[in-house]
Scaffold this motif. Sequence first.
Motif, PDB file in Angstrom:
ATOM      1  N   VAL A 144       0.843  -1.200   0.000  1.00  0.00           N
ATOM      2  CA  VAL A 144       0.000   0.000   0.000  1.00  0.00           C
ATOM      3  C   VAL A 144       0.876   1.247   0.000  1.00  0.00           C
ATOM      4  CG1 VAL A 144      -1.743   1.288   1.310  1.00  0.00           C
ATOM      5  CG2 VAL A 144      -1.897  -1.208   1.143  1.00  0.00           C
ATOM      6  N   LEU A 145       0.450   2.241  -0.775  1.00  0.00           N
ATOM      7  CA  LEU A 145       1.119   3.540  -0.830  1.00  0.00           C
ATOM      8  C   LEU A 145       0.127   4.626  -0.452  1.00  0.00           C
ATOM      9  CD1 LEU A 145       2.850   3.545  -4.350  1.00  0.00           C
ATOM     10  CD2 LEU A 145       3.958   3.190  -2.149  1.00  0.00           C
ATOM     11  N   VAL A 146       0.646   5.696   0.127  1.00  0.00           N
ATOM     12  CA  VAL A 146      -0.108   6.928   0.266  1.00  0.00           C
ATOM     13  C   VAL A 146       0.599   7.943  -0.622  1.00  0.00           C
ATOM     14  CG1 VAL A 146      -0.844   8.780   1.799  1.00  0.00           C
ATOM     15  CG2 VAL A 146      -0.871   6.417   2.606  1.00  0.00           C
ATOM     16  N   ALA A 147      -0.118   8.456  -1.594  1.00  0.00           N
ATOM     17  CA  ALA A 147       0.451   9.461  -2.484  1.00  0.00           C
ATOM     18  C   ALA A 147      -0.085  10.825  -2.063  1.00  0.00           C
ATOM     19  CB  ALA A 147       0.070   9.162  -3.931  1.00  0.00           C
ATOM     20  N   LEU A 148       0.754  11.826  -2.148  1.00  0.00           N
ATOM     21  CA  LEU A 148       0.382  13.201  -1.811  1.00  0.00           C
ATOM     22  C   LEU A 148       0.425  14.050  -3.070  1.00  0.00           C
ATOM     23  CD1 LEU A 148       2.648  13.748   1.323  1.00  0.00           C
ATOM     24  CD2 LEU A 148       0.259  13.049   1.288  1.00  0.00           C
ATOM     25  N   SER A 149      -0.595  14.862  -3.223  1.00  0.00           N
ATOM     26  CA  SER A 149      -0.615  15.826  -4.309  1.00  0.00           C
ATOM     27  C   SER A 149      -1.416  17.034  -3.837  1.00  0.00           C
ATOM     28  CB  SER A 149      -1.242  15.222  -5.571  1.00  0.00           C
ATOM     29  OG  SER A 149      -1.076  16.098  -6.671  1.00  0.00           O
ATOM     30  N   THR A 150      -1.303  18.118  -4.561  1.00  0.00           N
ATOM     31  CA  THR A 150      -2.084  19.314  -4.268  1.00  0.00           C
ATOM     32  C   THR A 150      -2.796  19.763  -5.533  1.00  0.00           C
ATOM     33  OG1 THR A 150      -0.166  20.715  -4.697  1.00  0.00           O
ATOM     34  CG2 THR A 150      -0.594  20.124  -2.395  1.00  0.00           C
ATOM     35  N   ALA A 151      -3.865  20.504  -5.337  1.00  0.00           N
ATOM     36  CA  ALA A 151      -4.617  21.087  -6.445  1.00  0.00           C
ATOM     37  C   ALA A 151      -4.901  22.544  -6.103  1.00  0.00           C
ATOM     38  CB  ALA A 151      -5.921  20.313  -6.654  1.00  0.00           C
ATOM     39  N   PRO A 152      -5.187  23.366  -7.105  1.00  0.00           N
ATOM     40  CA  PRO A 152      -5.369  24.795  -6.849  1.00  0.00           C
ATOM     41  C   PRO A 152      -6.638  25.131  -6.069  1.00  0.00           C
ATOM     42  CG  PRO A 152      -5.800  24.288  -9.151  1.00  0.00           C
ATOM     43  CD  PRO A 152      -5.250  23.050  -8.523  1.00  0.00           C
ATOM     44  N   ASP A 153      -7.598  24.206  -6.038  1.00  0.00           N
ATOM     45  CA  ASP A 153      -8.838  24.470  -5.305  1.00  0.00           C
ATOM     46  C   ASP A 153      -9.565  23.146  -5.061  1.00  0.00           C
ATOM     47  OD1 ASP A 153     -10.456  23.867  -7.710  1.00  0.00           O
ATOM     48  OD2 ASP A 153      -9.678  25.793  -8.422  1.00  0.00           O
ATOM     49  N   GLU A 154     -10.593  23.218  -4.226  1.00  0.00           N
ATOM     50  CA  GLU A 154     -11.318  22.002  -3.862  1.00  0.00           C
ATOM     51  C   GLU A 154     -12.039  21.377  -5.053  1.00  0.00           C
ATOM     52  OE1 GLU A 154     -14.586  20.325  -0.652  1.00  0.00           O
ATOM     53  OE2 GLU A 154     -14.107  22.454  -0.660  1.00  0.00           O
ATOM     54  N   ALA A 155     -12.590  22.181  -5.936  1.00  0.00           N
ATOM     55  CA  ALA A 155     -13.314  21.639  -7.092  1.00  0.00           C
ATOM     56  C   ALA A 155     -12.382  20.824  -7.989  1.00  0.00           C
ATOM     57  CB  ALA A 155     -13.977  22.766  -7.881  1.00  0.00           C
ATOM     58  N   THR A 156     -11.186  21.333  -8.224  1.00  0.00           N
ATOM     59  CA  THR A 156     -10.219  20.605  -9.044  1.00  0.00           C
ATOM     60  C   THR A 156      -9.786  19.331  -8.340  1.00  0.00           C
ATOM     61  OG1 THR A 156      -9.436  22.671 -10.023  1.00  0.00           O
ATOM     62  CG2 THR A 156      -7.980  20.755 -10.206  1.00  0.00           C
ATOM     63  N   ALA A 157      -9.500  19.420  -7.041  1.00  0.00           N
ATOM     64  CA  ALA A 157      -9.091  18.241  -6.277  1.00  0.00           C
ATOM     65  C   ALA A 157     -10.195  17.186  -6.291  1.00  0.00           C
ATOM     66  CB  ALA A 157      -8.740  18.633  -4.848  1.00  0.00           C
ATOM     67  N   ARG A 158     -11.438  17.620  -6.139  1.00  0.00           N
ATOM     68  CA  ARG A 158     -12.579  16.692  -6.152  1.00  0.00           C
ATOM     69  C   ARG A 158     -12.686  15.990  -7.509  1.00  0.00           C
ATOM     70  NH1 ARG A 158     -16.551  16.276  -2.758  1.00  0.00           N
ATOM     71  NH2 ARG A 158     -16.018  18.233  -1.749  1.00  0.00           N
ATOM     72  N   ARG A 159     -12.507  16.749  -8.582  1.00  0.00           N
ATOM     73  CA  ARG A 159     -12.562  16.162  -9.928  1.00  0.00           C
ATOM     74  C   ARG A 159     -11.448  15.137 -10.125  1.00  0.00           C
ATOM     75  NH1 ARG A 159      -9.711  17.326 -14.220  1.00  0.00           N
ATOM     76  NH2 ARG A 159      -8.991  19.329 -13.449  1.00  0.00           N
ATOM     77  N   LEU A 160     -10.231  15.485  -9.721  1.00  0.00           N
ATOM     78  CA  LEU A 160      -9.097  14.561  -9.838  1.00  0.00           C
ATOM     79  C   LEU A 160      -9.322  13.312  -8.989  1.00  0.00           C
ATOM     80  CD1 LEU A 160      -6.179  17.147  -9.630  1.00  0.00           C
ATOM     81  CD2 LEU A 160      -6.911  15.899 -11.668  1.00  0.00           C
ATOM     82  N   ALA A 161      -9.748  13.500  -7.749  1.00  0.00           N
ATOM     83  CA  ALA A 161      -9.970  12.378  -6.829  1.00  0.00           C
ATOM     84  C   ALA A 161     -11.031  11.436  -7.375  1.00  0.00           C
ATOM     85  CB  ALA A 161     -10.379  12.905  -5.460  1.00  0.00           C
ATOM     86  N   ARG A 162     -12.142  12.000  -7.818  1.00  0.00           N
ATOM     87  CA  ARG A 162     -13.234  11.168  -8.339  1.00  0.00           C
ATOM     88  C   ARG A 162     -12.761  10.350  -9.539  1.00  0.00           C
ATOM     89  NH1 ARG A 162     -18.346  10.166  -7.832  1.00  0.00           N
ATOM     90  NH2 ARG A 162     -18.681  11.639  -6.162  1.00  0.00           N
ATOM     91  N   GLN A 163     -11.985  10.958 -10.418  1.00  0.00           N
ATOM     92  CA  GLN A 163     -11.486  10.250 -11.600  1.00  0.00           C
ATOM     93  C   GLN A 163     -10.583   9.083 -11.196  1.00  0.00           C
ATOM     94  OE1 GLN A 163     -12.528  11.450 -14.693  1.00  0.00           O
ATOM     95  NE2 GLN A 163     -11.748   9.544 -15.535  1.00  0.00           N
ATOM     96  N   LEU A 164      -9.686   9.313 -10.247  1.00  0.00           N
ATOM     97  CA  LEU A 164      -8.770   8.252  -9.811  1.00  0.00           C
ATOM     98  C   LEU A 164      -9.520   7.101  -9.160  1.00  0.00           C
ATOM     99  CD1 LEU A 164      -5.847  10.409  -8.376  1.00  0.00           C
ATOM    100  CD2 LEU A 164      -5.960   9.255 -10.605  1.00  0.00           C
ATOM    101  N   VAL A 165     -10.534   7.413  -8.355  1.00  0.00           N
ATOM    102  CA  VAL A 165     -11.314   6.355  -7.698  1.00  0.00           C
ATOM    103  C   VAL A 165     -12.184   5.634  -8.722  1.00  0.00           C
ATOM    104  CG1 VAL A 165     -13.080   5.875  -5.958  1.00  0.00           C
ATOM    105  CG2 VAL A 165     -11.199   7.429  -5.424  1.00  0.00           C
ATOM    106  N   GLU A 166     -12.826   6.376  -9.613  1.00  0.00           N
ATOM    107  CA  GLU A 166     -13.670   5.738 -10.633  1.00  0.00           C
ATOM    108  C   GLU A 166     -12.872   4.810 -11.529  1.00  0.00           C
ATOM    109  OE1 GLU A 166     -15.724   8.925 -12.650  1.00  0.00           O
ATOM    110  OE2 GLU A 166     -17.241   9.055 -11.058  1.00  0.00           O
ATOM    111  N   GLU A 167     -11.612   5.152 -11.797  1.00  0.00           N
ATOM    112  CA  GLU A 167     -10.756   4.311 -12.635  1.00  0.00           C
ATOM    113  C   GLU A 167     -10.063   3.213 -11.830  1.00  0.00           C
ATOM    114  OE1 GLU A 167      -8.169   6.622 -15.175  1.00  0.00           O
ATOM    115  OE2 GLU A 167      -9.807   7.973 -15.716  1.00  0.00           O
TER     116      GLU A 167
END
Length: 114
Positions: A9-32
Amino acid sequence: MNDLAAHEVLVALSTAPDEATARRLARQLVEESLAACVNLLNAAQSIYRWQGQVEEAAECVMLIKTTQAAWPRLKERLLQLHPYEVPELLALNVGDGHAPYLAWVLDNVKETDR
């Protein structure tokens, strides 16, 4: 579950410019199925050097739970989707953890492309 599973198991760290962008990125990674879970920590304040200047910005931190096997695909995909020119993306190995949670992560991240 043995101790070896924790090292998968890994924990990866990243940042996004705002919550909406982070939510979009997170949802895509989980959906895939590249991540089992992504926690969003909004309102982080980042101070960093960029192009010779010290900058400050509000960002949203993403804590991404994934596996060693999925890491190369997750990294490639996040870099494709991310709006930053040079996104933060770090992978931290998990040395130990709650066995049922580790099993859940392993069960929810696909090992190979389907």
